[in-house]
Design a protein around this motif. Structure first.
Motif, PDB file in Angstrom:
ATOM      1  N   MET A 546      36.666 116.332  43.498  1.00 12.95           N
ATOM      2  CA  MET A 546      37.918 116.523  43.237  1.00 12.95           C
ATOM      3  C   MET A 546      38.473 117.199  44.469  1.00 12.95           C
ATOM      4  SD  MET A 546      37.811 118.810  39.507  1.00 12.95           S
ATOM      5  CE  MET A 546      39.677 119.082  39.494  1.00 12.95           C
ATOM      6  N   PRO A 547      39.276 116.402  45.549  1.00 12.47           N
ATOM      7  CA  PRO A 547      39.580 116.802  46.801  1.00 12.47           C
ATOM      8  C   PRO A 547      40.784 117.540  46.695  1.00 12.47           C
ATOM      9  CG  PRO A 547      40.217 114.511  46.326  1.00 12.47           C
ATOM     10  CD  PRO A 547      39.146 114.952  45.104  1.00 12.47           C
ATOM     11  N   GLY A 548      40.549 118.605  47.358  1.00 11.73           N
ATOM     12  CA  GLY A 548      41.714 119.843  47.103  1.00 11.73           C
ATOM     13  C   GLY A 548      41.664 120.685  46.020  1.00 11.73           C
ATOM     14  N   GLY A 549      40.354 120.576  45.152  1.00 11.40           N
ATOM     15  CA  GLY A 549      39.870 121.578  44.177  1.00 11.40           C
ATOM     16  C   GLY A 549      41.153 121.513  43.186  1.00 11.40           C
ATOM     17  N   ASP A 550      41.884 122.575  42.711  1.00 11.03           N
ATOM     18  CA  ASP A 550      42.943 122.780  41.774  1.00 11.03           C
ATOM     19  C   ASP A 550      43.814 121.768  41.986  1.00 11.03           C
ATOM     20  OD1 ASP A 550      41.243 124.327  40.171  1.00 11.03           O
ATOM     21  OD2 ASP A 550      42.101 126.218  40.554  1.00 11.03           O
ATOM     22  N   LYS A 551      44.232 121.479  43.269  1.00  8.03           N
ATOM     23  CA  LYS A 551      45.446 120.599  43.601  1.00  8.03           C
ATOM     24  C   LYS A 551      45.356 119.272  42.853  1.00  8.03           C
ATOM     25  CE  LYS A 551      46.631 122.618  48.021  1.00  8.03           C
ATOM     26  NZ  LYS A 551      46.735 122.258  49.644  1.00  8.03           N
ATOM     27  N   ALA A 552      44.039 118.731  42.573  1.00 10.34           N
ATOM     28  CA  ALA A 552      43.691 117.645  42.063  1.00 10.34           C
ATOM     29  C   ALA A 552      44.026 117.438  40.729  1.00 10.34           C
ATOM     30  CB  ALA A 552      42.284 117.288  42.306  1.00 10.34           C
ATOM     31  N   VAL A 553      44.057 118.722  40.130  1.00 10.36           N
ATOM     32  CA  VAL A 553      44.440 118.998  38.434  1.00 10.36           C
ATOM     33  C   VAL A 553      45.959 118.601  38.277  1.00 10.36           C
ATOM     34  CG1 VAL A 553      44.727 120.397  36.404  1.00 10.36           C
ATOM     35  CG2 VAL A 553      42.636 120.762  38.167  1.00 10.36           C
ATOM     36  N   LYS A 554      46.632 118.778  39.005  1.00 13.79           N
ATOM     37  CA  LYS A 554      48.269 118.225  39.121  1.00 13.79           C
ATOM     38  C   LYS A 554      48.654 117.096  40.184  1.00 13.79           C
ATOM     39  CE  LYS A 554      50.360 122.846  37.845  1.00 13.79           C
ATOM     40  NZ  LYS A 554      51.329 123.841  38.050  1.00 13.79           N
ATOM     41  N   SER A 591      31.686 115.129  55.564  1.00 13.26           N
ATOM     42  CA  SER A 591      30.479 115.848  55.062  1.00 13.26           C
ATOM     43  C   SER A 591      30.919 117.078  54.210  1.00 13.26           C
ATOM     44  CB  SER A 591      29.721 116.004  56.196  1.00 13.26           C
ATOM     45  OG  SER A 591      30.384 116.844  57.170  1.00 13.26           O
ATOM     46  N   SER A 592      31.988 117.257  53.872  1.00 12.48           N
ATOM     47  CA  SER A 592      32.462 118.551  53.423  1.00 12.48           C
ATOM     48  C   SER A 592      31.897 118.359  51.848  1.00 12.48           C
ATOM     49  CB  SER A 592      34.132 118.828  53.358  1.00 12.48           C
ATOM     50  OG  SER A 592      34.444 118.847  54.735  1.00 12.48           O
ATOM     51  N   ARG A 593      31.534 119.853  51.451  1.00  7.66           N
ATOM     52  CA  ARG A 593      31.137 119.878  50.095  1.00  7.66           C
ATOM     53  C   ARG A 593      32.427 119.793  49.165  1.00  7.66           C
ATOM     54  NH1 ARG A 593      30.121 122.976  45.835  1.00  7.66           N
ATOM     55  NH2 ARG A 593      27.949 122.867  44.723  1.00  7.66           N
ATOM     56  N   LEU A 594      32.626 119.153  48.396  1.00  5.83           N
ATOM     57  CA  LEU A 594      33.557 119.118  47.509  1.00  5.83           C
ATOM     58  C   LEU A 594      33.562 119.468  46.125  1.00  5.83           C
ATOM     59  CD1 LEU A 594      35.427 115.563  48.536  1.00  5.83           C
ATOM     60  CD2 LEU A 594      35.764 117.875  49.486  1.00  5.83           C
TER      61      LEU A 594
END
Length: 620
Positions: A546-554, A591-594
């Protein structure tokens, strides 16, 4: 036949206050030739009866099998009196208020047919009276301060009854005997009309003025049973204006239709759905559109939420010269905040949304939004359990004493237990801000007070960032009581088991948007095995980054990019900037942990984006 004379002391538990129970008992006693008394108590009602043994047995049978329409008889306890009192007739004794409250009371219900007949009868003294009610209908839950359900413990205590109303209230033969909200034009609440700038509109006919403004395309805030509604006509330009003002871009609006025949213009309605629409609870029922492509400005979905009028004010609006048969009727609030329920609050908070306000001065003590449900297989399934159903308890076989379960973030509610009663709260809203959290805490305090429950332990969701979980943690520390944290999908499994009467361990297929899982990621498509005490996760769908965390929900296009990225493919979304897409692609390949999610809702969202159905969504 004097040898058959017997005496009984009878206790009745359940919803027996404010539903015409004592007049019903009185009529039954007269019919069967019995003597004695009845009174309300903190557990329900109690009676003493003297008469022929077979008559008392007949009384108990009719009480159990044919109670008043709004009554719920949970149990009847009967014991013979060792000494038979010498009662000459039958009396209604004053209510008693003891130390422990176990009585139940009715939810708010739709105006009954008898009251509607009087409302529209020009010869009746309550003709066009917007607060008409009797023991078979009207406000209950939203006006109660405490039990027992007597007028002095409701918001109607501000309106002393006139002589005519008091005479009805005191007449055991009258339909309004001990109807606590009983009132009329001379002694009851009043309605008036104001513009959004709070200047009073000079009109002797507030409802007719509201109808005129609704026809003209104005947005009118209408005070109801458990809060305000925002109402407007169905024209697209009016609905778009309401969306802009309420900051509600795409989420469907509910319709209120004059009657079933009107609702059939928009929807396909089964016999079971029609029964729900016309029930005393009058919920919003999700119905299939006749034409999926029509009324897109109201609902982009293939269904529309529809309800029928349930308060006298609403019936009067739809009856006014038969000029309006359908209205948008949505909760009066800004998105993600509690429903507005006080006059001064409405004048302040709704001034930028509503053009005018239809107000009254009967105080709403407890907010209660409309219930939303759908019918399937002859059974009702709640999307939102609220007005018309709360505070009706869920009754369990085993005692589950004094627990507070704090629920989750979206569509927040809570549940308190006492004995074998589970008191589930009304819908409160999404716990995303301080206003909703304050409302949530106030309602917990009200439920604890009115049902005299002092929690001995608390339960909450395992998610560390839910405001409900934070409330539970602070409350447990403050009251020095245990706190149990529950995984979101284990709670789904257990609640489905309880709903279907399953006690043994079972398999549960949980499809959800997302919920905190054992591995710290968001779950949502799980095959679990277990029961009430514990569970084991057998399988789940492949996790999505989920790139962007909660941003991906919308911004669900992010999920689409994520899914394609895993198989080495790519896509361009025409309605998303090239810069945003490049940034998200770079994040996915870094390499970011998503955050990851196995939610079925997120899978549907990602596929919807890839199919070019929608790149962004404004509601779940």
């Amino acid at each position: 036949m004097t040898e058959n004379i017997s005496g009984r002391r009878i206790e009745v538990a359940g919803i027996v206050q404010g539903v015409g129970f004592r007049p019903f008992v009185h009529r039954l006693v007269k019919e069967l030739g019995l003597r004695g008394w009845v009174r309300n108590t903190n557990f329900g009602a109690e009676l003493e009866l003297v008469g022929q043994e077979e008559s008392i047995e007949a009384f108990l049978s009719k009480l159990q099998n044919n109670p008043p329409s709004l009554a719920l008889i949970e149990f009847i306890k009967s014991e013979k009196l060792s000494e038979i009192p010498n009662y000459e007739g039958f009396e209604i004794h004053s209510s008693i208020k003891s130390d422990s409250i176990t009585a139940l009371f009715s939810p708010d219900t739709c105006t009954c047919d008898d009251c509607l007949s009087e409302l529209f009868s020009s010869s009746d003294r309550r003709h066009d009276f917007p607060f008409i009610n009797c023991t078979n209908c009207g406000p209950r839950f939203t006006i109660i301060k405490s039990l027992p359900y007597d007028r002095q413990y409701t918001s109607m205590s501000e309106f002393p009854m006139c002589d005519k109303c008091l005479s009805e209230f005191s007449d055991i033969e009258n339909r309004r005997y001990h109807a606590q909200p009983n009132c009329c034009h001379d002694c009851g609440p009043a309605i008036w009309y104001k513009s959004a700038d709070c200047s009073e509109i000079n009109s002797h006919e507030p409802i007719l003025k509201a109808v005129s403004d609704l026809k003209a395309g104005k947005i009118v805030a209408i005070k109801g049973l458990g809060g305000f509604h925002l109402a407007c006509n169905l024209k697209s330009e009016t609905v778009i204006r309401l969306r802009e003002r309420k900051h509600r871009d795409e989420k469907p609006f509910a319709l209120m239709c004059r009657d079933i025949e009107t609702a059939k213009k928009y929807c396909i309605i089964s016999e079971a759905e029609a029964k729900l629409l016309k029930s005393p609870a009058r919920p919003i029922v999700l119905l299939r559109k006749k034409d999926k492509a029509k009324y897109m400005h109201i609902s982009e979905n293939s269904s529309i939420g529809v309800m029928l009028p349930y308060t006298p004010i609403q019936f009067l609006i739809f009856a006014a010269e038969n000029e309006i048969d359908s209205l948008i009727m949505t909760s009066a609030n800004l998105s993600d905040t509690p429903i507005v329920h006080k006059n001064e609050e409405a004048e302040k908070k709704l001034s930028g949304i509503a053009d005018t306000l239809l107000l009254h001065n009967r105080e709403i003590l407890t907010i209660c939004d409309d219930s939303v449900l759908r019918e399937y297989g002859g059974r009702e399934y709640f999307l939102r359990r609220s007005r018309g159903y709360v505070p009706h308890p869920i009754i369990t076989e085993k005692s589950v004493n004094q627990i507070l379960a704090c629920g989750v973030e979206q569509k927040a509610s809570f549940c308190l237990s006492k004995g074998n009663h589970l008191f589930q709260s009304q819908h409160i809203g999404d716990l995303k801000n301080i206003e909703t959290l304050n409302c949530y805490a106030e309602q917990i305090e009200h439920f604890e007070s009115i049902f005299e429950i002092k929690p001995r332990l608390l339960a909450c969701d395992m998610h560390p960032d839910y405001l409900s979980s934070d409330y539970a943690a602070k409350r447990a520390k403050q009251d020095n009581i245990p706190l149990y944290k529950v995984y979101h999908h284990h709670a789904h499994l257990a609640s489905c088991m309880a709903d279907n009467g399953i006690v043994e361990d079972c398999l549960g297929l949980i499809w959800d948007g997302s919920g905190y899982g054992e591995d710290g990621n968001a779950w949502g498509s799980e095959l679990l095995i277990g029961g009430y005490r514990d569970f084991k996760r057998l399988a789940g769908i492949r996790q999505i980054s989920m790139p962007g965390g909660d941003k991906a929900v919308k911004g669900i296009w992010r999920l689409g990019l994520s899914m394609l990225n895993e198989i080495g493919s790519a896509i361009e979304f025409s309605d998303v900037s090239e810069f945003e897409q490049s940034a998200v692609s770079a994040l996915l390949n870094s390499s970011s942990r998503l955050n990851k999610c196995s939610g079925m809702g997120r899978l549907f969202d990602g596929v919807a984006a890839l199919l070019n159905i929608k790149s962004n969504c404004s509601y779940e």
